[in-house]
Design an enzyme around this catalytic site. Structure first.
Site, PDB file in Angstrom:
ATOM      1  N   ARG A   1      -4.606 -10.082   4.610  1.00 54.52           N
ATOM      2  CA  ARG A   1      -4.784  -9.797   3.153  1.00 54.52           C
ATOM      3  C   ARG A   1      -3.446  -9.338   2.422  1.00 54.52           C
ATOM      4  NH1 ARG A   1      -6.804  -5.960  -0.324  1.00 54.52           N
ATOM      5  NH2 ARG A   1      -8.591  -7.006  -2.092  1.00 54.52           N
TER       6      ARG A   1
ATOM      7  N   LYS B   1       0.908  -1.115   0.007  1.00 56.94           N
ATOM      8  CA  LYS B   1      -0.020   0.190   0.074  1.00 56.94           C
ATOM      9  C   LYS B   1       0.930   1.247   0.101  1.00 56.94           C
ATOM     10  CE  LYS B   1      -4.525  -1.338   1.440  1.00 56.94           C
ATOM     11  NZ  LYS B   1      -5.691  -1.305   2.544  1.00 56.94           N
TER      12      LYS B   1
END
Length: 292
Positions: free
Chosen positions: A261, A227
């Site tokens: 995840r 991210k």
């Protein structure tokens, strides 16, 4: 760490288990794989690799999280529903999750065999929790920023008096509402929503204070993989963020998060196994040193 078993589909995970959720993007414009898994054949091959590498959950998404071309509910369903049915038939013991904020898509994928609805946009469609309750499916309750949340938007000069207090208020509220609707309590997870409605400093603080989330009655899922908060912290592009992601993964595991995840399953699995061994909840795979 939450002390209750986590029940998703046919699987029950003990409080000590650290679980990998593999990301399978059925989009042509994914920020990470850039559409590599858009076709059915490529996506199924990605599922096979993820399961072989240690993923217990696969999370199937039909809409890119960030800004981009409009994807209608009909198109999202076309990308996900038949594929969910195919994965369900091919991998009966794998937990099938679908990343969607839309109740109509959630209902369709649950009918096709999905076990979990991963609501990354913080309950923007309150009907999604009702769908999860009706199908007795699991639900991920995510903090996605200040209300009202607009899906597929980036934060702009967002601020919090106390980011973790805001996270806890939102996700615990969503989780309690879901339970009141009939979603099984043992199938509800909370997610701090790294990058969603947050700048990099907010996401770093959420990671640092993750223990405040794991001290609640709800198991915590983290979605850290490659991210922007990792990229900005280290000033690295998307394809060079693995090491930073794994560092955040190890910290989150030590602080008690239970589901991860991830794009890179094998590397994530190794980090989680090492943390579990250090904690004392997993035995080493082999023990030879000093014993001969």
């Amino acid at each position: 760490m939450n002390g209750r078993p986590l029940v998703l589909g046919r699987r029950e995970f003990s409080p000590e288990e650290l679980v990998v959720m593999a990301i399978i993007n059925r989009t042509p414009d994914s920020f990470f794989d850039r559409g590599a898994n858009f076709t059915d054949q490529a996506a199924m091959a990605a599922v096979e690799r993820a399961v072989a590498a240690g993923a217990a959950i696969v999370d199937i998404g039909g809409v890119k999280a960030g800004p981009g071309a409009e994807v209608t509910a009909e198109e999202e369903a076309a990308r996900t529903v038949p594929f969910v049915a195919e994965v369900r038939a091919s991998f009966p013991h794998v937990v099938v999750s679908v990343d969607t904020w839309r109740a109509e898509v959630g209902d369709a994928v649950c009918r096709a065999g999905a076990d979990v609805l991963n609501d990354a946009w913080g309950g923007v469609d309150p009907g999604l929790a009702e769908v999860a309750a009706r199908h007795r499916a699991g639900l991920v309750c995510t903090h996605a920023g200040h209300r009202p949340v607009r899906p597929r938007t980036r934060p702009h000069r967002v601020g919090y008096d106390d980011v973790m207090a805001d996270i806890l208020e939102v996700v615990v509220g969503l989780a309690e509402r879901a339970a009141a609707l009939g979603v099984p309590r043992e199938s509800i997870l909370i997610d701090p929503g790294h990058d969603f409605g947050k700048n990099t400093r907010h996401s770093l603080e959420a990671t640092r204070r993750l223990g405040e989330m794991t001290a609640t009655d709800w198991p915590v899922l983290v979605s850290l993989s490659n991210k922007d908060f990792v990229g900005e912290t280290l000033d690295l592009p998307v394809d060079e963020r693995l090491l930073g992601t794994l560092a955040a993964t190890a910290v989150s595991a030590w602080l008690g998060a239970r589901v991860y995840r991830a794009h890179q399953v094998a590397e994530t699995r190794q980090v989680l196994d090492m943390v579990a061994a250090i904690r004392g909840t997993r035995e080493p795979s082999v023990a030879r040193r000093g014993l001969a």
